[in-house]
Motif scaffolding. Sequence first.
Motif, PDB file in Angstrom:
ATOM      1  N   UNK A  11      10.757  86.533  55.294  1.00 27.00           N
ATOM      2  CA  UNK A  11      11.437  85.371  55.112  1.00 27.00           C
ATOM      3  C   UNK A  11      12.946  85.200  55.336  1.00 27.00           C
ATOM      4  N   UNK A  12      13.545  83.993  55.637  1.00 30.33           N
ATOM      5  CA  UNK A  12      14.732  84.065  56.072  1.00 30.33           C
ATOM      6  C   UNK A  12      15.215  84.445  57.221  1.00 30.33           C
ATOM      7  N   UNK A  13      14.346  84.606  58.217  1.00 25.74           N
ATOM      8  CA  UNK A  13      14.463  84.866  59.512  1.00 25.74           C
ATOM      9  C   UNK A  13      13.724  83.973  60.397  1.00 25.74           C
ATOM     10  N   UNK A  14      14.265  83.788  61.556  1.00 27.96           N
ATOM     11  CA  UNK A  14      13.427  82.967  62.467  1.00 27.96           C
ATOM     12  C   UNK A  14      13.740  81.633  62.487  1.00 27.96           C
ATOM     13  N   UNK A  15      13.412  80.755  63.409  1.00 23.50           N
ATOM     14  CA  UNK A  15      13.574  79.464  63.626  1.00 23.50           C
ATOM     15  C   UNK A  15      12.757  78.523  62.575  1.00 23.50           C
ATOM     16  N   UNK A  16      11.794  79.155  61.940  1.00 23.41           N
ATOM     17  CA  UNK A  16      11.092  78.268  60.971  1.00 23.41           C
ATOM     18  C   UNK A  16      11.979  78.185  59.596  1.00 23.41           C
ATOM     19  N   UNK A  17      12.726  79.300  59.247  1.00 20.52           N
ATOM     20  CA  UNK A  17      13.384  79.014  57.973  1.00 20.52           C
ATOM     21  C   UNK A  17      14.584  78.401  58.247  1.00 20.52           C
ATOM     22  N   UNK A  18      15.142  78.412  59.433  1.00 26.36           N
ATOM     23  CA  UNK A  18      16.231  77.371  59.727  1.00 26.36           C
ATOM     24  C   UNK A  18      15.885  76.097  59.602  1.00 26.36           C
ATOM     25  N   UNK A  19      14.621  75.807  60.175  1.00 28.16           N
ATOM     26  CA  UNK A  19      14.002  74.422  60.232  1.00 28.16           C
ATOM     27  C   UNK A  19      13.940  73.718  58.712  1.00 28.16           C
ATOM     28  N   UNK A  20      13.307  74.674  57.874  1.00 28.44           N
ATOM     29  CA  UNK A  20      13.001  74.511  56.416  1.00 28.44           C
ATOM     30  C   UNK A  20      14.350  74.248  55.509  1.00 28.44           C
ATOM     31  N   UNK A  21      15.423  75.038  55.944  1.00 27.76           N
ATOM     32  CA  UNK A  21      16.577  74.813  55.321  1.00 27.76           C
ATOM     33  C   UNK A  21      17.397  73.526  55.703  1.00 27.76           C
ATOM     34  N   UNK A  22      17.184  73.204  57.153  1.00 28.84           N
ATOM     35  CA  UNK A  22      17.643  71.702  57.384  1.00 28.84           C
ATOM     36  C   UNK A  22      16.910  70.641  56.893  1.00 28.84           C
ATOM     37  N   UNK A  23      15.601  70.907  56.593  1.00 25.00           N
ATOM     38  CA  UNK A  23      14.526  69.764  55.921  1.00 25.00           C
ATOM     39  C   UNK A  23      15.075  69.754  54.497  1.00 25.00           C
ATOM     40  N   UNK A  24      15.156  70.872  53.924  1.00 25.22           N
ATOM     41  CA  UNK A  24      15.688  70.777  52.415  1.00 25.22           C
ATOM     42  C   UNK A  24      17.085  69.999  52.497  1.00 25.22           C
ATOM     43  N   UNK A  25      18.096  70.222  53.152  1.00 27.08           N
ATOM     44  CA  UNK A  25      19.407  69.738  53.192  1.00 27.08           C
ATOM     45  C   UNK A  25      19.080  68.242  53.349  1.00 27.08           C
ATOM     46  N   UNK A  26      18.350  67.897  54.607  1.00 26.96           N
ATOM     47  CA  UNK A  26      18.195  66.404  54.728  1.00 26.96           C
ATOM     48  C   UNK A  26      17.502  65.571  53.378  1.00 26.96           C
ATOM     49  N   UNK A  27      16.462  66.239  52.914  1.00 25.79           N
ATOM     50  CA  UNK A  27      15.848  65.543  51.714  1.00 25.79           C
ATOM     51  C   UNK A  27      16.836  65.548  50.610  1.00 25.79           C
ATOM     52  N   UNK A  28      17.790  66.508  50.453  1.00 25.39           N
ATOM     53  CA  UNK A  28      18.667  66.255  49.299  1.00 25.39           C
ATOM     54  C   UNK A  28      19.609  65.245  49.623  1.00 25.39           C
ATOM     55  N   UNK A  29      19.948  65.168  50.902  1.00 26.13           N
ATOM     56  CA  UNK A  29      21.048  64.036  51.352  1.00 26.13           C
ATOM     57  C   UNK A  29      20.492  62.879  51.338  1.00 26.13           C
ATOM     58  N   UNK A  30      19.192  62.472  51.593  1.00 20.50           N
ATOM     59  CA  UNK A  30      18.342  61.304  51.706  1.00 20.50           C
ATOM     60  C   UNK A  30      18.260  60.867  50.068  1.00 20.50           C
ATOM     61  N   UNK A  31      18.064  61.922  49.062  1.00 23.79           N
ATOM     62  CA  UNK A  31      17.956  61.651  47.716  1.00 23.79           C
ATOM     63  C   UNK A  31      19.099  61.243  47.270  1.00 23.79           C
ATOM     64  N   UNK A  32      20.144  61.572  47.670  1.00 22.32           N
ATOM     65  CA  UNK A  32      21.640  61.353  46.972  1.00 22.32           C
ATOM     66  C   UNK A  32      22.003  59.748  47.438  1.00 22.32           C
ATOM     67  N   UNK A  33      21.668  59.717  48.903  1.00 23.01           N
ATOM     68  CA  UNK A  33      21.814  58.213  49.510  1.00 23.01           C
ATOM     69  C   UNK A  33      21.127  57.139  48.586  1.00 23.01           C
ATOM     70  N   UNK A  34      20.030  57.693  48.322  1.00 25.74           N
ATOM     71  CA  UNK A  34      19.010  56.677  47.552  1.00 25.74           C
ATOM     72  C   UNK A  34      19.494  56.275  46.261  1.00 25.74           C
ATOM     73  N   UNK A  35      20.060  57.315  45.420  1.00 31.06           N
ATOM     74  CA  UNK A  35      20.491  57.179  44.437  1.00 31.06           C
ATOM     75  C   UNK A  35      21.853  56.286  44.239  1.00 31.06           C
ATOM     76  N   UNK A  36      22.594  56.509  45.286  1.00 30.70           N
ATOM     77  CA  UNK A  36      23.761  55.768  45.631  1.00 30.70           C
ATOM     78  C   UNK A  36      23.504  54.095  45.873  1.00 30.70           C
ATOM     79  N   UNK A  37      22.444  53.831  46.615  1.00 30.68           N
ATOM     80  CA  UNK A  37      22.252  52.671  46.865  1.00 30.68           C
ATOM     81  C   UNK A  37      21.511  52.169  45.724  1.00 30.68           C
ATOM     82  N   UNK A  38      20.583  52.762  44.919  1.00 31.73           N
ATOM     83  CA  UNK A  38      20.289  52.014  43.656  1.00 31.73           C
ATOM     84  C   UNK A  38      21.148  51.768  42.765  1.00 31.73           C
TER      85      UNK A  38
END
Length: 74
Positions: A11-38
């Motif tokens: 874990x922590x190596x290879x493109x899959x972990x990089x994609x998972x980290x990017x996905x977590x970051x995007x999910x966090x950003x979308x959640x923050x944007x949703x909260x701000x819009x609400x």
Amino acid sequence: MTANSPYEPPSGHGPQSSDEARLRTLESQVEALSEAVRALARSLEQPPPQDTSLPEEAARGARLAHEILLAQGL
């Protein structure tokens, strides 16, 4: 590694972990944007209290939305 198990990189190596980290970051950003819009929508939907005007209430919602985004680094 056994003969029946496929190789999985640590874990922590290879493109899959990089994609998972990017996905977590995007999910966090979308959640923050949703909260701000609400927060902003709530300030515009509800009639303001008797002691506040609509522009003041909208400004309060906008400040809250801005603070939410700043807290998330957006």
